[in-house]
Design an enzyme around this catalytic site. Structure first.
Site, PDB file in Angstrom:
ATOM      1  N   GLU A   1      10.162   1.546  10.128  1.00  0.00           N
ATOM      2  CA  GLU A   1      11.145   2.594   9.808  1.00  0.00           C
ATOM      3  C   GLU A   1      10.419   3.913  10.013  1.00  0.00           C
ATOM      4  O   GLU A   1       9.576   4.302   9.194  1.00  0.00           O
ATOM      5  CB  GLU A   1      11.600   2.478   8.343  1.00  0.00           C
ATOM      6  CG  GLU A   1      12.435   1.269   8.047  1.00  0.00           C
ATOM      7  CD  GLU A   1      13.852   1.367   8.609  1.00  0.00           C
ATOM      8  OE1 GLU A   1      14.294   2.470   8.939  1.00  0.00           O
ATOM      9  OE2 GLU A   1      14.492   0.318   8.732  1.00  0.00           O
TER      10      GLU A   1
ATOM     11  N   CYS B   1      13.659  11.479   5.883  1.00  0.00           N
ATOM     12  CA  CYS B   1      13.657  10.970   7.258  1.00  0.00           C
ATOM     13  C   CYS B   1      14.981  11.248   7.951  1.00  0.00           C
ATOM     14  O   CYS B   1      15.032  11.456   9.153  1.00  0.00           O
ATOM     15  CB  CYS B   1      13.332   9.488   7.276  1.00  0.00           C
ATOM     16  SG  CYS B   1      14.373   8.542   6.174  1.00  0.00           S
TER      17      CYS B   1
ATOM     18  N   LYS C   1       0.861  -1.186   0.000  1.00  0.00           N
ATOM     19  CA  LYS C   1       0.000   0.000   0.000  1.00  0.00           C
ATOM     20  C   LYS C   1       0.891   1.228   0.000  1.00  0.00           C
ATOM     21  O   LYS C   1       1.498   1.572   1.019  1.00  0.00           O
ATOM     22  CB  LYS C   1      -0.892   0.042   1.246  1.00  0.00           C
ATOM     23  CG  LYS C   1      -1.950   1.120   1.113  1.00  0.00           C
ATOM     24  CD  LYS C   1      -2.413   1.683   2.429  1.00  0.00           C
ATOM     25  CE  LYS C   1      -1.618   2.854   2.887  1.00  0.00           C
ATOM     26  NZ  LYS C   1      -1.670   4.058   2.025  1.00  0.00           N
TER      27      LYS C   1
ATOM     28  N   GLY D   1       7.084   5.175   7.771  1.00  0.00           N
ATOM     29  CA  GLY D   1       6.211   6.338   7.874  1.00  0.00           C
ATOM     30  C   GLY D   1       6.439   7.034   9.202  1.00  0.00           C
ATOM     31  O   GLY D   1       7.486   6.879   9.829  1.00  0.00           O
ATOM     32  N   GLY D   2       5.431   7.764   9.645  1.00  0.00           N
ATOM     33  CA  GLY D   2       5.571   8.566  10.859  1.00  0.00           C
ATOM     34  C   GLY D   2       5.370   7.738  12.128  1.00  0.00           C
ATOM     35  O   GLY D   2       4.816   6.628  12.098  1.00  0.00           O
TER      36      GLY D   2
ATOM     37  N   GLY E   1       3.019   4.477  12.882  1.00  0.00           N
ATOM     38  CA  GLY E   1       3.812   3.287  13.186  1.00  0.00           C
ATOM     39  C   GLY E   1       3.365   2.611  14.478  1.00  0.00           C
ATOM     40  O   GLY E   1       3.276   1.377  14.549  1.00  0.00           O
TER      41      GLY E   1
ATOM     42  N   GLU F   1       9.671  16.064  14.701  1.00  0.00           N
ATOM     43  CA  GLU F   1      10.047  16.043  13.282  1.00  0.00           C
ATOM     44  C   GLU F   1       9.136  16.984  12.494  1.00  0.00           C
ATOM     45  O   GLU F   1       7.925  16.808  12.484  1.00  0.00           O
ATOM     46  CB  GLU F   1       9.888  14.603  12.780  1.00  0.00           C
ATOM     47  CG  GLU F   1      10.401  14.402  11.384  1.00  0.00           C
ATOM     48  CD  GLU F   1      10.112  12.987  10.885  1.00  0.00           C
ATOM     49  OE1 GLU F   1       8.993  12.474  11.098  1.00  0.00           O
ATOM     50  OE2 GLU F   1      11.004  12.395  10.259  1.00  0.00           O
TER      51      GLU F   1
ATOM     52  N   GLU G   1      -1.181   7.316  -0.044  1.00  0.00           N
ATOM     53  CA  GLU G   1      -2.310   7.771  -0.874  1.00  0.00           C
ATOM     54  C   GLU G   1      -1.983   9.068  -1.605  1.00  0.00           C
ATOM     55  O   GLU G   1      -2.622   9.407  -2.602  1.00  0.00           O
ATOM     56  CB  GLU G   1      -3.580   7.949  -0.026  1.00  0.00           C
ATOM     57  CG  GLU G   1      -3.463   8.884   1.173  1.00  0.00           C
ATOM     58  CD  GLU G   1      -2.941   8.181   2.427  1.00  0.00           C
ATOM     59  OE1 GLU G   1      -2.032   7.335   2.322  1.00  0.00           O
ATOM     60  OE2 GLU G   1      -3.447   8.501   3.525  1.00  0.00           O
TER      61      GLU G   1
HETATM   62  P1  NAD Z   1       2.475   8.455   7.543  1.00  0.00           P
HETATM   63  O1  NAD Z   1       2.745   7.730   8.801  1.00  0.00           O
HETATM   64  O2  NAD Z   1       1.425   9.487   7.542  1.00  0.00           O
HETATM   65  O3  NAD Z   1       2.078   7.438   6.397  1.00  0.00           O
HETATM   66  C1  NAD Z   1       2.925   6.381   6.007  1.00  0.00           C
HETATM   67  C2  NAD Z   1       2.074   5.291   5.396  1.00  0.00           C
HETATM   68  O4  NAD Z   1       1.276   4.722   6.421  1.00  0.00           O
HETATM   69  C3  NAD Z   1       1.104   5.777   4.317  1.00  0.00           C
HETATM   70  O5  NAD Z   1       1.015   4.809   3.306  1.00  0.00           O
HETATM   71  C4  NAD Z   1      -0.196   5.895   5.086  1.00  0.00           C
HETATM   72  O6  NAD Z   1      -1.339   5.793   4.278  1.00  0.00           O
HETATM   73  C5  NAD Z   1      -0.087   4.704   6.019  1.00  0.00           C
HETATM   74  N1  NAD Z   1      -0.906   4.770   7.233  1.00  0.00           N
HETATM   75  C6  NAD Z   1      -1.401   5.864   7.865  1.00  0.00           C
HETATM   76  N2  NAD Z   1      -2.113   5.486   8.938  1.00  0.00           N
HETATM   77  C7  NAD Z   1      -2.066   4.141   9.002  1.00  0.00           C
HETATM   78  C8  NAD Z   1      -2.604   3.162   9.895  1.00  0.00           C
HETATM   79  N3  NAD Z   1      -3.366   3.503  10.946  1.00  0.00           N
HETATM   80  N4  NAD Z   1      -2.338   1.870   9.662  1.00  0.00           N
HETATM   81  C9  NAD Z   1      -1.565   1.505   8.624  1.00  0.00           C
HETATM   82  N5  NAD Z   1      -1.053   2.377   7.732  1.00  0.00           N
HETATM   83  C10 NAD Z   1      -1.293   3.683   7.923  1.00  0.00           C
HETATM   84  O7  NAD Z   1       3.870   9.022   7.051  1.00  0.00           O
HETATM   85  P2  NAD Z   1       4.122   9.959   5.800  1.00  0.00           P
HETATM   86  O8  NAD Z   1       3.647  11.312   6.187  1.00  0.00           O
HETATM   87  O9  NAD Z   1       3.611   9.311   4.559  1.00  0.00           O
HETATM   88  O10 NAD Z   1       5.717   9.910   5.705  1.00  0.00           O
HETATM   89  C11 NAD Z   1       6.536  10.712   6.445  1.00  0.00           C
HETATM   90  C12 NAD Z   1       7.126   9.944   7.605  1.00  0.00           C
HETATM   91  O11 NAD Z   1       7.843   8.805   7.131  1.00  0.00           O
HETATM   92  C13 NAD Z   1       8.141  10.758   8.356  1.00  0.00           C
HETATM   93  O12 NAD Z   1       7.952  10.601   9.734  1.00  0.00           O
HETATM   94  C14 NAD Z   1       9.473  10.154   7.937  1.00  0.00           C
HETATM   95  O13 NAD Z   1      10.512  10.343   8.852  1.00  0.00           O
HETATM   96  C15 NAD Z   1       9.112   8.728   7.764  1.00  0.00           C
HETATM   97  N6  NAD Z   1      10.094   8.052   6.920  1.00  0.00           N
HETATM   98  C16 NAD Z   1      11.004   7.228   7.514  1.00  0.00           C
HETATM   99  C17 NAD Z   1      11.976   6.608   6.748  1.00  0.00           C
HETATM  100  C18 NAD Z   1      13.019   5.715   7.376  1.00  0.00           C
HETATM  101  O14 NAD Z   1      13.764   5.077   6.644  1.00  0.00           O
HETATM  102  N7  NAD Z   1      13.110   5.618   8.687  1.00  0.00           N
HETATM  103  C19 NAD Z   1      11.991   6.809   5.379  1.00  0.00           C
HETATM  104  C20 NAD Z   1      11.052   7.646   4.805  1.00  0.00           C
HETATM  105  C21 NAD Z   1      10.106   8.260   5.594  1.00  0.00           C
END
Ligand code: NAD
Length: 498
Positions: free
Chosen positions: A254, A293, A179, A232-233, A237, A392, A182
């Protein structure tokens, strides 16, 4: 695949079961430039069922495909990515708001990841023989695929983050559902098309485009998923980890970072050293508008160097050319969404309220229409109690803190709940290794910032996550170890007299 059939289940492209769609926005001008299927729970369940069938309790076609054939397929994918480099690089630039050159570099890095995991599985022996202390025992540890993998990715490096999961998952013989964010699903859809073109059997690679909740949330909780790998965030997470608990899935996270860039005055004693450290501090904080990130968003600088360094950094930050990523001479694109722009503005406002001093940026640029642009921003006189230093931002915002001693520098750099990456700049080789050894971060750069290698593990300490991507550990995330113990001369043990 037609415009709105962006869900791929069991070898077939589909629209959402609900027929709902989502508009994809070009962040450079806030116009709609694509429409995708907005998947829901029904689509997610169908995709997981297809991945389960293709895995077939480990007896499916892909888990049983010889390693050499799996590796060959990964290499074909790398070649196809290079064939389509311009097209996919452009799509990534438009979707995520990065420069075209960044989009091209991303495609190259994705090809490298596929090639790396192809080589890694090929170079492994068929198992590790363990000495059981007797010539009558043959004991070997082998690796097997985990099963059905749920892969959830963010919007900042959509294709790259997808490849760090897909390549090892396939190399190890798993099936998966991905996934993408979006906000930026388009290049992941394109990658699935390339996997199919490369010859991956139906049902092995499935994609559901749609929102975090319900699609990602359903993937994390579904009892038929064996592993969830999330990038993701922190907030999402932790939800994923909770949702995965009931079915005791393997969980890899991550998450975010609040990454220190520590500069000692001795790194800047020559003009060349000063120029390099300023240039790299700029790159650390502002590449991809800080939506990285591992962005070096905390400059931690020796007090005696502060004024000279920050003045030059601010001067150069003001000159960064913002614009659409495909326009000539543009160095930085927009933020990815109106929400990310609003979040950045709110952090800068709160920092100024809390006493930070604005040295550059702090506003939207003139003449950029509806695009989500924000000027690279330098905030001086910051301290750890400020939200902008602890949390962040994920935007083009650099905070400045100062230190007087090496101990103070290390304490500041480690004073974060995250621990993804950090750098130390110094001309003193002993200090470089001492400080690097004391930083509690998953990647530490000495006199550099941002490079990563597919051969080296990537991931974080603390709340930056669980597990590692890339490197041998990045393949192990997708495998179960199995110990096979064979008695070559079985005899009764007579524990019970009988
Ligand atoms: P986000 O957490 O909003 O979304 C990440 C993904 O998770 C998206 O596909 C989103 O639709 C999905 N998601 C959201 N809520 C969910 C839930 N309840 N259950 C399952 N999936 C869900 O993050 P973002 O805004 O897309 O990305 C930015 C974040 O990603 C930043 O915090 C950044 O530091 C992190 N990031 C980390 C790394 C790393 O390698 N550590 C790399 C890239 C980005």
């Amino acid at each position: 695949m037609s415009a709105q059939k962006t869900i791929h289940v069991g070898g077939e492209w589909r629209a959402a079961a609900s027929a709902t769609t989502r508009e994809i926005i070009d962040p450079a001008d806030a116009t709609v430039f694509a429409v995708v299927a907005e998947g829901g729970r029904e689509d997610t369940d169908a995709a997981i069922a297809a991945a389960r069938t293709a895995f077939g309790a480990g007896a499916g076609q892909w888990p049983r495909t010889p390693v050499a054939e799996r590796a060959a397929l990964l290499r074909r994918v790398a070649d196809l990515l290079q064939r389509d480099r311009e097209e996919i690089g452009l799509l990534e630039s438009r979707d995520a708001g990065k420069t075209l050159e960044e989009g091209r570099v991303d495609v190259d890095c994705v090809s490298d990841a596929f090639r790396y995991f192809a080589d890694l599985v090929m170079n492994e022996s068929g198992g590790r023989v363990v000495d059981a202390g007797s010539p009558d025992i043959h004991s070997v540890v082998v690796h097997e695929p985990v099963g059905v993998c749920a892969l959830i990715t963010p919007w900042n490096y959509p294709l790259l983050q997808a490849s760090w999961k897909i390549a090892p998952a396939l190399a190890a013989g798993n099936t998966f559902v991905i996934k993408p964010s979006e906000i930026t699903p388009l290049t992941t859809v394109a990658l699935i098309e390339l996997l199919i073109e490369a010859g991956l059997p139906a049902g092995v690679a499935n994609i559901v485009t749609g929102a975090g909740d319900p699609v990602g949330a359903r993937m994390a909780e579904h009892p038929d998923v064996d592993l969830v790998s999330f990038t993701g965030g922190l907030a999402s997470g932790t939800k994923v980890m909770r949702a995965a608990a009931d079915s005791v899935k393997k969980v890899a996270l991550e998450l975010g970072g609040k990454n220190p860039n520590v500069v000692f005055a001795d790194a800047c004693e020559t003009e060349e050293g000063f120029d390099t450290a300023v240039d790299q501090a700029l790159n650390a904080a502002f590449i991809h508008s800080g939506q990285v990130c591992s962005a070096g968003s905390r400059l931690i600088i020796e007090e005696s160097l502060r004024e000279r360094f920050v003045a030059e950094l601010a001067r150069r930050a003001e000159k960064i050319r913002l614009g659409r990523g495909t326009d000539d001479g543009v160095e930085c694109g927009p933020l990815v969404s109106v929400q990310q722009l609003a979040k950045t503005e709110a952090y800068v406002a709160s920092a100024l309220d809390e006493g930070a001093v604005l040295r550059a940026g702090g506003k939207r640029p003139e003449g950029k229409g509806e695009g989500y642009f924000y000027r690279p921003t330098v905030l001086d006189q910051c301290h750890r109690e400020m939200r902008v230093v602890r949390e962040e931002v994920f935007g083009p915002v650099l905070t400045v803190e100062t230190f007087r001693t090496e101990d103070e520098a290390v304490a500041l750099a480690n004073d974060t709940e995250y621990g993804l990456a950090g750098a130390v700049w110094t001309a003193d080789a002993g200090r470089a290794r001492r400080v690097a050894g004391r930083l509690r971060h998953g990647t530490v750069w000495i006199n550099d910032f941002h490079p990563y290698l597919p051969q080296a593990e990537w991931g974080g300490f603390g709340k930056s996550g669980i597990g590692r991507e890339l490197g041998p550990a990045g393949l192990d995330e997708y495998r179960e170890a199995k110990h096979i113990y064979q008695n070559l001369a079985p005899r009764p043990v007579r524990w019970f007299a009988g």
